[in-house]
Motif scaffolding. Structure first.
Motif, PDB file in Angstrom:
ATOM      1  N   ASP A   1      50.153  -2.879  14.208  1.00  0.00           N
ATOM      2  CA  ASP A   1      51.495  -3.354  13.834  1.00  0.00           C
ATOM      3  C   ASP A   1      51.823  -4.710  14.456  1.00  0.00           C
TER       4      ASP A   1
ATOM      5  N   GLY B   1      49.589  -7.452  15.723  1.00  0.00           N
ATOM      6  CA  GLY B   1      48.229  -6.884  15.718  1.00  0.00           C
ATOM      7  C   GLY B   1      47.343  -7.474  14.625  1.00  0.00           C
TER       8      GLY B   1
ATOM      9  N   ASP C   1      56.850  -0.508  17.053  1.00  0.00           N
ATOM     10  CA  ASP C   1      57.959  -1.340  16.574  1.00  0.00           C
ATOM     11  C   ASP C   1      59.232  -0.599  16.918  1.00  0.00           C
TER      12      ASP C   1
ATOM     13  N   SER D   1      52.697  -5.022  20.502  1.00  0.00           N
ATOM     14  CA  SER D   1      52.757  -5.565  19.139  1.00  0.00           C
ATOM     15  C   SER D   1      53.752  -6.715  18.998  1.00  0.00           C
TER      16      SER D   1
ATOM     17  N   ALA E   1      47.429  -3.812  18.190  1.00  0.00           N
ATOM     18  CA  ALA E   1      48.529  -3.218  18.972  1.00  0.00           C
ATOM     19  C   ALA E   1      49.330  -2.348  18.012  1.00  0.00           C
TER      20      ALA E   1
ATOM     21  N   ALA F   1      56.362 -11.358  15.680  1.00  0.00           N
ATOM     22  CA  ALA F   1      55.444 -10.952  14.597  1.00  0.00           C
ATOM     23  C   ALA F   1      55.741 -11.714  13.310  1.00  0.00           C
TER      24      ALA F   1
END
Ligand SMILES: NC(=O)C1=CN([C@@H]2O[C@H](COP(=O)(O)OP(=O)(O)OC[C@H]3O[C@@H](n4cnc5c(N)ncnc54)[C@H](O)[C@@H]3O)[C@@H](O)[C@H]2O)C=CC1
Ligand SMILES: CC(C)CC(=O)C(=O)O
Ligand SMILES: [Mg+2]
Length: 362
Positions: free
Chosen positions: A9, A12, A70, A281, A67, A286
């Motif tokens: 996630d 990752g 969330d 993560s 990873a 992200a």
């Protein structure tokens, strides 16, 4: 050679993609197969660690992991939360020995949270027990408190637990690692308060008798957390339990410049391993293309060295990483005045270029 790739996630998938490009650049004869894990697997299959993913990992020579996690899964029942996937993999594959090398590269001395003289030449190996302790101990749960100051009130509890054989095997790993380094082990515990860590201290002391050439000292975890920022170079091999190792390794990461620089290897008794960055993560960054992929790329190097018998290829990755840092390339987390800020992909490109163009100076 079969590598199971589990991106997971958040950042990752972004950082694992760069590690794969670096591995591809080495043109080694391996096979790779990917599978969903964590929140991604929960969305696709209703479980963070589907049977097919677990089987792929078990059948592989090594696992390259990104990873999981969330914030959006925070209220899920515990067994369905993404983090259970990494805990489940560690337990199912018997990955009890977690190596987290905190090395401050010369080029990143200025990026460390500490003064340059405290971290120049820093090279600590944190060895964290990974399949026991309070992360796995039973019983655990939530209930109405049966007694205490507030009988009937809601309470939650976890169990910190270690057996003698669990401590013995990680202690042997630490002493054997120390034999190849400066022959010093610091065992970190909380024996002044916790029965679990009094046993830990007793067992490590017993195992030490088999390694008279290695010096052992014991330190309470609160003092260790303080000494790590006061005088980190006093440490060489640090061996500790699952939770203390989790916390101290994030702290040690900042001595090296960033959590984005700290790789890890998690090994079982047959040297099958799972390789992942020490960070999580990072949902806050992200999808932005700014994450530092070097911890994952360096984890891939550890994979080549520890599980795939490709030490020379591992050296090439590590030299390429030093080379790009010497070129002044930095992701945002390690950027400082006078260096060039790059994104995740550009950092991967630079490492690949250093490998393929053989421009590495070390
Ligand atoms: N092995 C695993 O899969 C792990 C998963 N987690 C999970 O990750 C999620 C986020 O946890 P956090 O506590 O925020 O820890 P985290 O390690 O994901 O992030 C902490 C801070 O470090 C930064 N960071 C992390 N990796 C970075 C990288 N490669 N480059 C640049 N900056 C980076 C993040 O942006 C954030 O500000 C949670 O769901 C947590 O449970 C946390 C640790 C390990
Ligand atoms: C899900 C956590 C136990 C993972 C973690 O923080 C770690 O292994 O460093
Ligand atoms: Mg952690």
């Amino acid at each position: 050679m079969k590598i199971a790739v589990l991106p997971g996630d958040g950042i990752g998938p972004e950082i694992v993609a760069e590690a794969i490009r670096v591995l591809d650049a080495l043109e080694l004869p391996y096979e790779m197969e990917s599978a969903p894990v964590g929140g991604a697997a929960y969305e696709a299959h209703g479980h963070p660690l589907p049977e097919t993913t677990l089987k792929l990992a078990k059948d592989a020579d090594a696992v390259l992991f990104g990873a999981v996690g969330d914030w959006k899964y925070d209220r899920l029942e515990r067994s369905l939360r993404p983090e259970q996937a990494i805990l489940g993999l560690r337990k199912s594959l018997g990955l009890f020995a977690n190596f987290r090398p905190a090395i401050c590269y010369e080029q990143l001395v200025g990026a460390s949270s500490l003064k340059p003289e405290l971290v120049s030449g820093l090279d600590i190996l944190i060895i964290r027990e990974l399949t026991g302790d309070i992360y796995f101990g039973q019983p655990r749960g939530r209930r109405s408190a049966p007694d205490g100051h507030f009988p009937g009130a809601e309470e939650a509890f976890d169990t910190m637990r270690y057996t003698r054989p669990e401590i013995e095997r990680i202690a042997h790993v630490a002493f054997q690692a120390a034999r190849k380094r400066s022959k010093r082990v610091t065992s970190v515990d909380k024996a002044n308060v916790l029965e679990t860590f009094q046993l830990w201290k007793d067992v490590v002391t017993d195992v030490a008798k088999e390694y008279p050439d290695v010096a052992l000292d014991h330190m309470y975890v609160d003092n260790a957390a303080m000494q790590l920022v006061k005088d980190p170079k006093k440490f060489d091999v640090v061996v500790t339990g699952n939770m203390f190792g989790d916390i101290l390794s994030d702290e040690a990461a900042m001595l090296t410049g960033s959590i984005g620089m700290l790789p890890s290897a998690s090994l079982n008794a047959s040297s099958q391993g799972l390789y992942e960055p020490s960070h999580g993560s990072a949902p806050d960054i992200a999808g932005k293309g700014v994450a530092n992929p070097l911890a994952t790329i360096l984890s891939a190097a550890m994979m080549l060295r520890f599980s795939l018998n490709q030490a020379e290829a591992a050296d090439r990755i590590e030299s390429a990483v030093k080379h790009v840092l010497a070129q002044g390339l930095r992701t945002a987390d390690i950027w400082s005045e006078g260096t060039t800020k790059v994104g995740t992909r550009e950092m991967g490109d630079a490492v690949v270029a250093a490998i393929t163009k053989k421009t590495i100076t070390g």
